[in-house]
Design a protein around this motif. Structure first.
Motif, mmCIF file in Angstrom:
data_model
loop_
_atom_site.group_PDB
_atom_site.id
_atom_site.type_symbol
_atom_site.label_atom_id
_atom_site.label_comp_id
_atom_site.label_asym_id
_atom_site.label_seq_id
_atom_site.Cartn_x
_atom_site.Cartn_y
_atom_site.Cartn_z
ATOM 1 N N ILE A 246 8.430 17.241 -15.665
ATOM 2 C CA ILE A 246 9.226 17.685 -16.682
ATOM 3 C C ILE A 246 10.665 18.380 -15.926
ATOM 4 C CG2 ILE A 246 9.606 19.173 -18.637
ATOM 5 C CD1 ILE A 246 6.576 18.995 -19.218
ATOM 6 N N VAL A 247 11.793 17.958 -16.601
ATOM 7 C CA VAL A 247 13.063 18.693 -16.268
ATOM 8 C C VAL A 247 13.718 19.213 -17.485
ATOM 9 C CG1 VAL A 247 15.308 18.490 -14.824
ATOM 10 C CG2 VAL A 247 13.583 16.810 -14.373
ATOM 11 N N VAL B 177 1.964 6.265 -9.911
ATOM 12 C CA VAL B 177 2.812 6.175 -10.836
ATOM 13 C C VAL B 177 3.108 7.341 -11.602
ATOM 14 C CG1 VAL B 177 0.689 5.474 -12.534
ATOM 15 C CG2 VAL B 177 3.106 4.795 -13.207
ATOM 16 N N ASN B 178 4.134 7.859 -12.042
ATOM 17 C CA ASN B 178 4.499 8.992 -12.646
ATOM 18 C C ASN B 178 5.557 8.736 -13.554
ATOM 19 O OD1 ASN B 178 3.058 10.992 -10.654
ATOM 20 N ND2 ASN B 178 4.192 10.118 -9.163
ATOM 21 N N VAL B 179 6.065 9.591 -14.525
ATOM 22 C CA VAL B 179 6.892 9.507 -15.567
ATOM 23 C C VAL B 179 7.965 10.678 -15.636
ATOM 24 C CG1 VAL B 179 5.486 10.369 -17.517
ATOM 25 C CG2 VAL B 179 7.434 9.002 -17.707
ATOM 26 N N VAL B 180 9.047 10.699 -15.135
ATOM 27 C CA VAL B 180 9.910 11.601 -15.476
ATOM 28 C C VAL B 180 10.392 12.141 -16.848
ATOM 29 C CG1 VAL B 180 12.456 12.530 -14.646
ATOM 30 C CG2 VAL B 180 10.642 11.276 -12.960
ATOM 31 N N SER B 181 10.334 13.228 -17.342
ATOM 32 C CA SER B 181 10.835 13.514 -18.629
ATOM 33 C C SER B 181 11.809 14.575 -18.577
ATOM 34 C CB SER B 181 9.416 14.043 -19.347
ATOM 35 O OG SER B 181 9.891 14.545 -20.805
ATOM 36 N N ASP C 26 0.953 -1.205 -0.142
ATOM 37 C CA ASP C 26 -0.044 0.010 -0.125
ATOM 38 C C ASP C 26 1.021 1.066 -0.073
ATOM 39 O OD1 ASP C 26 -2.014 -1.940 0.530
ATOM 40 O OD2 ASP C 26 -2.595 -1.201 2.253
ATOM 41 N N GLY C 27 0.594 2.057 -0.782
ATOM 42 C CA GLY C 27 1.363 3.566 -0.819
ATOM 43 C C GLY C 27 2.660 3.379 -1.513
ATOM 44 N N GLY C 28 2.751 2.258 -2.464
ATOM 45 C CA GLY C 28 4.037 2.086 -3.183
ATOM 46 C C GLY C 28 3.885 2.680 -4.414
ATOM 47 N N SER C 29 5.190 3.117 -5.220
ATOM 48 C CA SER C 29 5.121 3.844 -6.166
ATOM 49 C C SER C 29 5.888 3.327 -7.327
ATOM 50 C CB SER C 29 5.524 5.339 -5.834
ATOM 51 O OG SER C 29 6.993 5.332 -5.709
ATOM 52 N N PHE C 30 5.443 3.786 -8.710
ATOM 53 C CA PHE C 30 6.424 3.453 -9.705
ATOM 54 C C PHE C 30 6.559 4.769 -10.708
ATOM 55 C CE2 PHE C 30 2.940 0.129 -9.376
ATOM 56 C CZ PHE C 30 3.704 -1.084 -9.413
ATOM 57 N N THR C 31 7.921 4.695 -10.973
ATOM 58 C CA THR C 31 8.183 5.994 -11.521
ATOM 59 C C THR C 31 8.929 5.616 -12.825
ATOM 60 O OG1 THR C 31 8.966 7.176 -9.478
ATOM 61 C CG2 THR C 31 9.672 8.181 -11.476
ATOM 62 N N LEU C 32 8.500 6.024 -13.951
ATOM 63 C CA LEU C 32 9.078 5.448 -15.450
ATOM 64 C C LEU C 32 10.007 6.691 -15.805
ATOM 65 C CD1 LEU C 32 5.660 3.946 -16.510
ATOM 66 C CD2 LEU C 32 7.571 3.083 -14.993
ATOM 67 N N THR C 33 10.268 6.562 -16.986
ATOM 68 C CA THR C 33 11.242 7.471 -17.863
ATOM 69 C C THR C 33 10.742 7.775 -19.180
ATOM 70 O OG1 THR C 33 12.997 7.205 -16.330
ATOM 71 C CG2 THR C 33 13.477 8.287 -18.424
ATOM 72 N N SER C 34 10.520 9.006 -19.560
ATOM 73 C CA SER C 34 10.274 9.422 -20.961
ATOM 74 C C SER C 34 11.430 10.335 -21.637
ATOM 75 C CB SER C 34 8.959 9.974 -21.335
ATOM 76 O OG SER C 34 8.812 10.833 -20.376
ATOM 77 N N GLY C 35 11.078 11.585 -21.838
ATOM 78 C CA GLY C 35 12.113 12.251 -22.267
ATOM 79 C C GLY C 35 11.483 13.566 -22.981
ATOM 80 N N ILE C 36 12.428 14.435 -23.533
ATOM 81 C CA ILE C 36 12.070 15.667 -24.083
ATOM 82 C C ILE C 36 11.717 15.489 -25.356
ATOM 83 C CG2 ILE C 36 14.446 16.368 -24.990
ATOM 84 C CD1 ILE C 36 13.895 19.294 -23.973
ATOM 85 N N LEU C 37 11.838 14.434 -26.116
ATOM 86 C CA LEU C 37 11.773 14.519 -27.674
ATOM 87 C C LEU C 37 10.247 14.704 -27.997
ATOM 88 C CD1 LEU C 37 14.516 12.235 -28.834
ATOM 89 C CD2 LEU C 37 14.546 14.623 -28.501
#
Length: 199
Positions: free
Chosen positions: A197-198, A149-153, A103-114
């Motif tokens: 977004i970064v 769940v989130n994705v860092v770009s 419970d409360g765990g997280s997934f962080t995925l990776t995309s990118g700027i393109l």
């Protein structure tokens, strides 16, 4: 927390480990290096990784191969290989992990700027990045037990610029430290369904 980091040896993975490793126990996984071996494009390999990892609180993925080629030279299989590796590979981590994380765990995925700032030869990468953004937004509203769940770009990293900078004309590289903090925001924060977004 105990966190699996897939792709820990890459430039983004190293930024993640530098930021999160000071406060959390990291289990590093990769196709050819790390504590565990995994091919994220193979669902059975992902299932085996989770079984071998034991209890974990969060999953961070910075892996996913992408094919670069002039658009006129792309084949359907070139596009499909990118979708299998970068998109379905990360989707596999979420689907296989839904019953594994507490419970409360997280997934962080990776995309990118393109998908925001395209470059020549980057059509399949842009497609994959956009797909990942859509996935996390939709998946987040169906997750139970407080899972997130989130994705860092990120943009082009400063440490990657010597090797890849010529592919990204006019891009201002982002600091590895800021990229690491974006993953910290996803793992330790409360956001879900977000493209972080970064740039």
């Amino acid at each position: 927390m105990r966190i699996i980091v897939i792709g820990a040896k890459g430039d983004i993975g190293q930024a993640v480990c530098a930021e999160l490793g000071a406060r959390h126990e990291l289990v590093m996984a990769g196709r050819s290096s790390g504590d565990l071996r995994v091919d994220i494009a193979d669902r059975s390999s992902v299932e085996a990784m989770y079984a071998n990892a034991g209890a974990v609180d969060a999953v961070v993925c910075t892996a996913g191969d992408v094919h670069f080629s002039p658009l006129a030279d792309f084949t359907s299989e070139d596009f499909m290989s990118t979708l299998r590796e970068k998109v379905m590979g990360q989707v596999n981590l979420v689907l296989a992990g839904l019953e594994r994380l507490p419970d409360g765990g997280s997934f962080t995925l990776t995309s990118g700027i393109l998908d925001r700032e395209p470059i020549r030869t980057g059509a399949s990468a842009a497609t994959a990045n956009g797909a990942l953004g859509g996935f996390v937004k939709a998946a987040a509203i169906e997750m139970s037990r407080g899972l997130r769940v989130n994705v860092v770009s990120p943009g082009l990293l400063d440490v990657s610029a010597p090797k890849y900078g010529s592919w990204f004309p006019g891009h201002d590289p982002v600091s590895s430290r800021r990229v690491g903090l974006a993953y910290d925001k996803s793992v330790e924060g409360a956001a879900t369904g977000q493209v972080i977004i970064v740039d």
